[in-house]
Enzyme design. Structure first.
Site, PDB file in Angstrom:
ATOM      1  N   SER A 208      -2.572 -14.316  49.380  1.00 14.95           N
ATOM      2  CA  SER A 208      -1.969 -13.472  50.181  1.00 14.95           C
ATOM      3  C   SER A 208      -2.955 -12.830  51.241  1.00 14.95           C
ATOM      4  O   SER A 208      -2.776 -12.790  52.499  1.00 14.95           O
ATOM      5  CB  SER A 208      -1.368 -12.328  49.385  1.00 14.95           C
ATOM      6  OG  SER A 208      -2.127 -11.500  48.714  1.00 14.95           O
ATOM      7  N   HIS A 265      -5.203  -7.842  51.972  1.00 19.97           N
ATOM      8  CA  HIS A 265      -4.214  -7.902  52.939  1.00 19.97           C
ATOM      9  C   HIS A 265      -4.798  -7.412  54.224  1.00 19.97           C
ATOM     10  O   HIS A 265      -4.756  -8.394  55.380  1.00 19.97           O
ATOM     11  CB  HIS A 265      -2.852  -7.324  52.782  1.00 19.97           C
ATOM     12  CG  HIS A 265      -2.216  -7.786  51.405  1.00 19.97           C
ATOM     13  ND1 HIS A 265      -1.146  -7.367  50.977  1.00 19.97           N
ATOM     14  CD2 HIS A 265      -2.592  -8.971  50.715  1.00 19.97           C
ATOM     15  CE1 HIS A 265      -0.631  -8.049  49.716  1.00 19.97           C
ATOM     16  NE2 HIS A 265      -1.668  -9.033  49.625  1.00 19.97           N
TER      17      HIS A 265
END
Length: 290
Positions: A208, A265
């Site tokens: 991610s 992220h």
């Protein structure tokens, strides 16, 4: 091929219809925004023809008055052909699947310790991590990037794999396999270290952070050097950014999705925007046509 600006119009002018006409006619072109104006660039050799065409059809040709032969539909490439065109994308996903099988998607802690950011050993109900400096001193540099291959559950792997397949193929098609590999490793390094620096020693993983890097790269690159390859479906960027905000708020963890590597992220997105800035500026300077 040199290009010139044939039209400079206020942003309030709808140029969409005329752009569609150019697309029907297969005229190379690019629309950019400069100093509060929208600028249409075309090859210098046809600039006069495009100016005349705009004078006649400023709104395009919605009624199909012009007799332009329709192009035969392009056959969609099959899965095997897409894999051949995107070898790095396919290899990263294959590696994630293999690692997922070996680690039992997070249940095999011994296998996880081979690829985690910090080496660790299980002591009863506790995990003891080796300091980063010690692992790097012993030559375990691969740990800086390999956490991207670790996933915790089938849904985690499936979602990350789907988005890497979508974004990775775009970058590989536009900028080549070597660039995609370099960006993937860079985004993994930055996002992993960001998570470690913010959260301290811990067991984390997944693609991610890399995905947010790829997203930021495509986003900023497309703003600076518009091209069909990086034109993401409407709503994708908004959805990913909204998801990031929800994760940062803690709501996602509260409803049962587990701990989220938010620093990874954010770190991936920031460095991806930076590489997109560099790539977009370079592409814009090198070739103003797409």
């Amino acid at each position: 091929m040199s290009s010139v600006a044939v039209l400079r119009l206020p942003l309030s002018v709808d140029l969409g219809g005329f752009v569609k006409l150019l697309q029907r006619m297969q005229v190379p072109h690019r629309v950019s925004e400069e100093a509060g104006e929208q600028v249409l660039w075309v090859p210098e050799s046809i600039s006069d023809d495009v100016r005349v065409l705009y004078q006649r059809f400023p709104a395009g040709d919605p009624d199909r008055q012009l007799d332009i032969p329709e192009q035969a539909p392009v056959a969609r490439p099959g899965f095997a052909q897409q894999v051949r065109r995107s070898p790095v994308t396919a290899l990263v996903l294959l590696a994630s699947l293999v690692v997922g099988a070996l680690t039992l998607l997070g249940d095999n802690l011994q296998a996880m310790s081979w690829l985690s950011f910090l080496p660790f050993r299980v002591l009863g109900e506790y995990i003891q991590f080796t300091p980063l400096a010690d692992s790097l001193a012993s030559g375990q540099w691969w740990r800086l990037v390999t956490p991207m291959l670790l996933h915790f559950g089938i849904l985690h792997l499936a979602m990350n794999g789907m988005w890497y397949w979508e974004l990775g193929r775009r970058i590989e098609a536009r900028q080549g396999s070597i660039n995609l590999l370099g960006l993937t490793l860079l985004f993994s390094l930055v996002s992993n270290y960001a998570q470690y620096a913010y959260g301290g020693p811990g067991l984390f993983g997944g693609l991610s952070g890399v995905l947010y890097g790829l997203l930021g790269h495509c986003w900023i690159y497309q703003l600076l050097s518009p091209n069909p390859t990086y034109r993401l479906p409407r709503g994708v960027l908004a959805m990913m950014l909204i998801w990031l905000v929800l994760c940062l708020s803690g709501l996602v963890s509260m409803i049962g999705f587990g701990e989220i590597a938010n620093a990874a992220h954010v770190g991936g997105l920031v460095v991806g925007c930076f590489t997109g800035l560099l790539g977009g500026l370079y592409s814009r300077r090198k070739t103003p046509l797409n």
